[in-house]
Design a protein around this motif. Structure first.
Motif, PDB file in Angstrom:
ATOM      1  N   VAL A  26     -32.152  17.362  -4.936  1.00  0.00           N
ATOM      2  CA  VAL A  26     -31.218  17.459  -3.833  1.00  0.00           C
ATOM      3  C   VAL A  26     -29.732  18.221  -4.496  1.00  0.00           C
ATOM      4  CG1 VAL A  26     -29.662  16.407  -2.160  1.00  0.00           C
ATOM      5  CG2 VAL A  26     -32.096  15.729  -2.531  1.00  0.00           C
ATOM      6  N   LEU A  27     -29.322  17.809  -5.584  1.00  0.00           N
ATOM      7  CA  LEU A  27     -28.198  18.140  -5.920  1.00  0.00           C
ATOM      8  C   LEU A  27     -28.237  19.755  -6.364  1.00  0.00           C
ATOM      9  CD1 LEU A  27     -25.491  18.139  -7.471  1.00  0.00           C
ATOM     10  CD2 LEU A  27     -26.417  17.256  -9.612  1.00  0.00           C
ATOM     11  N   THR A  28     -29.671  20.168  -7.047  1.00  0.00           N
ATOM     12  CA  THR A  28     -29.935  21.282  -7.486  1.00  0.00           C
ATOM     13  C   THR A  28     -29.932  22.410  -6.196  1.00  0.00           C
ATOM     14  OG1 THR A  28     -31.010  20.598  -9.248  1.00  0.00           O
ATOM     15  CG2 THR A  28     -31.616  23.005  -8.561  1.00  0.00           C
ATOM     16  N   LEU A  29     -30.422  21.801  -5.124  1.00  0.00           N
ATOM     17  CA  LEU A  29     -30.658  22.660  -3.932  1.00  0.00           C
ATOM     18  C   LEU A  29     -29.325  22.841  -2.999  1.00  0.00           C
ATOM     19  CD1 LEU A  29     -34.040  21.380  -2.524  1.00  0.00           C
ATOM     20  CD2 LEU A  29     -33.648  23.683  -3.750  1.00  0.00           C
ATOM     21  N   THR A  30     -28.425  21.747  -3.397  1.00  0.00           N
ATOM     22  CA  THR A  30     -27.002  21.764  -2.720  1.00  0.00           C
ATOM     23  C   THR A  30     -26.178  22.758  -3.648  1.00  0.00           C
ATOM     24  OG1 THR A  30     -27.029  19.271  -2.182  1.00  0.00           O
ATOM     25  CG2 THR A  30     -25.025  20.440  -2.562  1.00  0.00           C
ATOM     26  N   ALA A  31     -26.547  23.040  -4.834  1.00  0.00           N
ATOM     27  CA  ALA A  31     -25.560  23.776  -5.613  1.00  0.00           C
ATOM     28  C   ALA A  31     -26.185  25.327  -5.310  1.00  0.00           C
ATOM     29  CB  ALA A  31     -26.034  23.524  -7.155  1.00  0.00           C
ATOM     30  N   ARG A  32     -27.462  25.361  -4.787  1.00  0.00           N
ATOM     31  CA  ARG A  32     -27.900  26.972  -4.497  1.00  0.00           C
ATOM     32  C   ARG A  32     -27.347  27.203  -3.051  1.00  0.00           C
ATOM     33  NH1 ARG A  32     -34.065  25.704  -7.107  1.00  0.00           N
ATOM     34  NH2 ARG A  32     -33.396  26.366  -9.225  1.00  0.00           N
ATOM     35  N   ALA A  33     -26.517  26.569  -2.581  1.00  0.00           N
ATOM     36  CA  ALA A  33     -26.004  26.622  -1.242  1.00  0.00           C
ATOM     37  C   ALA A  33     -26.925  26.224   0.100  1.00  0.00           C
ATOM     38  CB  ALA A  33     -25.669  27.956  -0.981  1.00  0.00           C
ATOM     39  N   LEU A  34     -27.957  25.405  -0.116  1.00  0.00           N
ATOM     40  CA  LEU A  34     -28.803  25.046   1.183  1.00  0.00           C
ATOM     41  C   LEU A  34     -28.021  23.970   1.703  1.00  0.00           C
ATOM     42  CD1 LEU A  34     -30.615  26.643  -0.645  1.00  0.00           C
ATOM     43  CD2 LEU A  34     -32.280  24.915   0.142  1.00  0.00           C
ATOM     44  N   SER A  35     -28.256  24.191   3.187  1.00  0.00           N
ATOM     45  CA  SER A  35     -27.603  22.943   3.955  1.00  0.00           C
ATOM     46  C   SER A  35     -28.430  21.656   3.912  1.00  0.00           C
ATOM     47  CB  SER A  35     -27.587  23.420   5.312  1.00  0.00           C
ATOM     48  OG  SER A  35     -28.646  23.753   5.897  1.00  0.00           O
ATOM     49  N   ASN A  36     -27.778  20.631   4.628  1.00  0.00           N
ATOM     50  CA  ASN A  36     -28.835  19.743   4.749  1.00  0.00           C
ATOM     51  C   ASN A  36     -30.004  19.705   5.170  1.00  0.00           C
ATOM     52  OD1 ASN A  36     -26.785  17.938   3.330  1.00  0.00           O
ATOM     53  ND2 ASN A  36     -26.013  17.070   4.981  1.00  0.00           N
ATOM     54  N   LEU A  51     -17.631  12.263  -7.698  1.00  0.00           N
ATOM     55  CA  LEU A  51     -17.452  13.739  -7.164  1.00  0.00           C
ATOM     56  C   LEU A  51     -16.898  13.429  -5.835  1.00  0.00           C
ATOM     57  CD1 LEU A  51     -20.496  15.643  -8.222  1.00  0.00           C
ATOM     58  CD2 LEU A  51     -18.233  15.596  -9.370  1.00  0.00           C
ATOM     59  N   ARG A  52     -15.940  14.370  -5.389  1.00  0.00           N
ATOM     60  CA  ARG A  52     -15.202  14.038  -4.189  1.00  0.00           C
ATOM     61  C   ARG A  52     -15.901  14.673  -2.836  1.00  0.00           C
ATOM     62  NH1 ARG A  52      -8.842  14.468  -5.195  1.00  0.00           N
ATOM     63  NH2 ARG A  52      -8.827  13.163  -7.083  1.00  0.00           N
ATOM     64  N   ASP A  53     -16.668  15.981  -3.158  1.00  0.00           N
ATOM     65  CA  ASP A  53     -17.329  16.542  -2.010  1.00  0.00           C
ATOM     66  C   ASP A  53     -18.508  17.354  -2.366  1.00  0.00           C
ATOM     67  OD1 ASP A  53     -16.019  18.779  -3.070  1.00  0.00           O
ATOM     68  OD2 ASP A  53     -14.168  18.543  -1.617  1.00  0.00           O
ATOM     69  N   ARG A  54     -19.002  18.278  -1.644  1.00  0.00           N
ATOM     70  CA  ARG A  54     -20.193  19.007  -1.856  1.00  0.00           C
ATOM     71  C   ARG A  54     -19.943  20.240  -3.006  1.00  0.00           C
ATOM     72  NH1 ARG A  54     -24.783  18.504   1.752  1.00  0.00           N
ATOM     73  NH2 ARG A  54     -25.543  20.591   1.256  1.00  0.00           N
ATOM     74  N   VAL A  55     -18.811  20.618  -2.534  1.00  0.00           N
ATOM     75  CA  VAL A  55     -18.053  21.735  -3.403  1.00  0.00           C
ATOM     76  C   VAL A  55     -18.048  21.471  -5.045  1.00  0.00           C
ATOM     77  CG1 VAL A  55     -15.843  23.097  -4.011  1.00  0.00           C
ATOM     78  CG2 VAL A  55     -16.756  22.829  -1.717  1.00  0.00           C
ATOM     79  N   GLN A  56     -17.370  19.984  -5.091  1.00  0.00           N
ATOM     80  CA  GLN A  56     -17.258  19.790  -6.658  1.00  0.00           C
ATOM     81  C   GLN A  56     -18.860  19.484  -7.196  1.00  0.00           C
ATOM     82  OE1 GLN A  56     -14.590  19.576  -8.144  1.00  0.00           O
ATOM     83  NE2 GLN A  56     -13.879  20.509  -6.115  1.00  0.00           N
ATOM     84  N   ALA A  57     -19.811  18.978  -6.182  1.00  0.00           N
ATOM     85  CA  ALA A  57     -21.051  18.867  -6.667  1.00  0.00           C
ATOM     86  C   ALA A  57     -21.673  20.270  -7.455  1.00  0.00           C
ATOM     87  CB  ALA A  57     -22.136  18.542  -5.680  1.00  0.00           C
ATOM     88  N   VAL A  58     -21.044  21.238  -6.641  1.00  0.00           N
ATOM     89  CA  VAL A  58     -21.748  22.680  -6.996  1.00  0.00           C
ATOM     90  C   VAL A  58     -21.209  22.959  -8.354  1.00  0.00           C
ATOM     91  CG1 VAL A  58     -21.806  25.101  -6.327  1.00  0.00           C
ATOM     92  CG2 VAL A  58     -22.030  23.541  -4.549  1.00  0.00           C
ATOM     93  N   VAL A  59     -20.034  22.614  -8.513  1.00  0.00           N
ATOM     94  CA  VAL A  59     -19.178  22.814  -9.682  1.00  0.00           C
ATOM     95  C   VAL A  59     -20.019  22.256 -10.834  1.00  0.00           C
ATOM     96  CG1 VAL A  59     -17.129  22.859 -11.143  1.00  0.00           C
ATOM     97  CG2 VAL A  59     -17.123  23.457  -8.757  1.00  0.00           C
ATOM     98  N   PHE A  60     -20.288  21.149 -10.464  1.00  0.00           N
ATOM     99  CA  PHE A  60     -21.188  19.866 -11.476  1.00  0.00           C
ATOM    100  C   PHE A  60     -22.277  20.461 -11.945  1.00  0.00           C
ATOM    101  CE2 PHE A  60     -23.882  16.678 -12.651  1.00  0.00           C
ATOM    102  CZ  PHE A  60     -23.297  15.969 -13.629  1.00  0.00           C
ATOM    103  N   ALA A  61     -22.973  20.958 -10.827  1.00  0.00           N
ATOM    104  CA  ALA A  61     -24.451  21.663 -11.250  1.00  0.00           C
ATOM    105  C   ALA A  61     -24.613  22.907 -12.023  1.00  0.00           C
ATOM    106  CB  ALA A  61     -24.938  21.785  -9.954  1.00  0.00           C
ATOM    107  N   TYR A  62     -23.420  23.659 -12.088  1.00  0.00           N
ATOM    108  CA  TYR A  62     -23.244  24.811 -12.600  1.00  0.00           C
ATOM    109  C   TYR A  62     -23.057  24.268 -14.316  1.00  0.00           C
ATOM    110  CZ  TYR A  62     -23.717  28.697  -9.582  1.00  0.00           C
ATOM    111  OH  TYR A  62     -24.447  29.851  -8.857  1.00  0.00           O
ATOM    112  N   GLU A  63     -22.139  23.288 -14.330  1.00  0.00           N
ATOM    113  CA  GLU A  63     -21.641  23.184 -15.627  1.00  0.00           C
ATOM    114  C   GLU A  63     -22.751  22.186 -16.483  1.00  0.00           C
ATOM    115  OE1 GLU A  63     -18.022  20.786 -15.000  1.00  0.00           O
ATOM    116  OE2 GLU A  63     -16.718  22.580 -15.013  1.00  0.00           O
ATOM    117  N   VAL A  64     -23.460  21.456 -15.802  1.00  0.00           N
ATOM    118  CA  VAL A  64     -24.681  20.961 -16.593  1.00  0.00           C
ATOM    119  C   VAL A  64     -25.789  21.890 -16.865  1.00  0.00           C
ATOM    120  CG1 VAL A  64     -23.681  18.596 -16.003  1.00  0.00           C
ATOM    121  CG2 VAL A  64     -25.647  19.541 -14.623  1.00  0.00           C
ATOM    122  N   GLY A  65     -25.699  22.810 -16.208  1.00  0.00           N
ATOM    123  CA  GLY A  65     -26.924  23.790 -16.259  1.00  0.00           C
ATOM    124  C   GLY A  65     -28.161  23.614 -15.161  1.00  0.00           C
ATOM    125  N   LEU A  66     -27.870  22.920 -14.153  1.00  0.00           N
ATOM    126  CA  LEU A  66     -29.022  22.727 -13.372  1.00  0.00           C
ATOM    127  C   LEU A  66     -29.476  23.923 -12.462  1.00  0.00           C
ATOM    128  CD1 LEU A  66     -28.498  19.311 -11.487  1.00  0.00           C
ATOM    129  CD2 LEU A  66     -30.224  19.987 -12.920  1.00  0.00           C
TER     130      LEU A  66
END
Length: 223
Positions: free
Chosen positions: A163-173, A200-215
């Protein structure tokens, strides 16, 4: 429930205007003001607001550094960065610092008030697709995965990682639900659990996290 706001801007007239916009709404109230980043941190730590309207460029300490300090200290306030210019560079820096939103100073009063409400609810004002575009552009500046981030990622279940990976790929729920054959409500539950586990505070921060850990890897530039 009244949403409590701190206004931080080095120009007196801008602060006065923002206060008028906020205090004119029955569900919003200004609980503090600051004329620079250092003061903004002190006021936010003292008043514990729900939202901070933070100017990007201020003396002594700019808004991005102030946001970074608030996040590092564990202050729960969500930050909306305000600027005169719509530039990718400060948007990227603000997201990396932990801001939840980014608005131009010429935003209409009603839109600014609604932005405060949206961010206070913990929702992302900046679309994940915009976040991803910025991170793709500035990918060479992203740090490698820290050991602490890798440990945090290990707390997620396999499904939550999906779910985190797909969120970071800009998919909606709804799009994630369709991709994983889940209900939208189940996806929302997973997203909430992810944010809680990773702090994390929101989905935007989740996207940043996913990039930083290489997901998620940056997309190659279009030709």
């Amino acid at each position: 429930m009244t949403i409590r706001v701190v206004v931080a801007d080095d120009q007196d007239l801008i602060r006065a205007g923002l206060r008028m916009i906020i205090d004119a709404r029955p569900d919003l109230t200004v609980v503090g003001e600051a004329a620079d980043g250092t003061e903004a941190v002190a006021v936010a730590n003292r008043t514990r607001p729900d939202v901070v309207l933070m100017d990007v460029r201020m003396p002594r300490q700019d808004g991005i550094a102030a946001t970074r300090e608030l996040v590092a200290a564990g202050n729960p306030a969500r930050v909306i960065m305000l600027t005169t210019f719509d530039l990718d560079e400060p948007v990227y820096a603000a997201l990396r610092a932990g801001a939840s939103a980014f608005l131009l100073k010429d935003t209409r009063p009603a839109e600014l008030a609604e932005a405060v409400r949206v961010v206070a609810r913990g929702e992302a004002l900046l679309a994940p697709s915009v976040t991803r575009r910025l991170l793709d552009r500035f990918a060479d500046r992203l740090p490698g995965p820290a050991a602490s981030s890798s440990r945090e990622l290990a707390t997620l279940t396999a499904r939550e990682v999906e779910v985190l990976t797909l969120t970071a790929r800009a998919l909606s729920n709804a799009e994630i639900a369709e991709r994983l054959y889940l209900s939208t409500a189940t996806v929302k539950t997973h997203v909430s659990a992810i944010l809680t586990k990773l702090g994390l505070r929101d989905r935007v921060q989740a996207v940043v996290f996913a990039y930083e850990v290489g997901l998620v890897r940056p997309e190659p530039p279009a030709r």
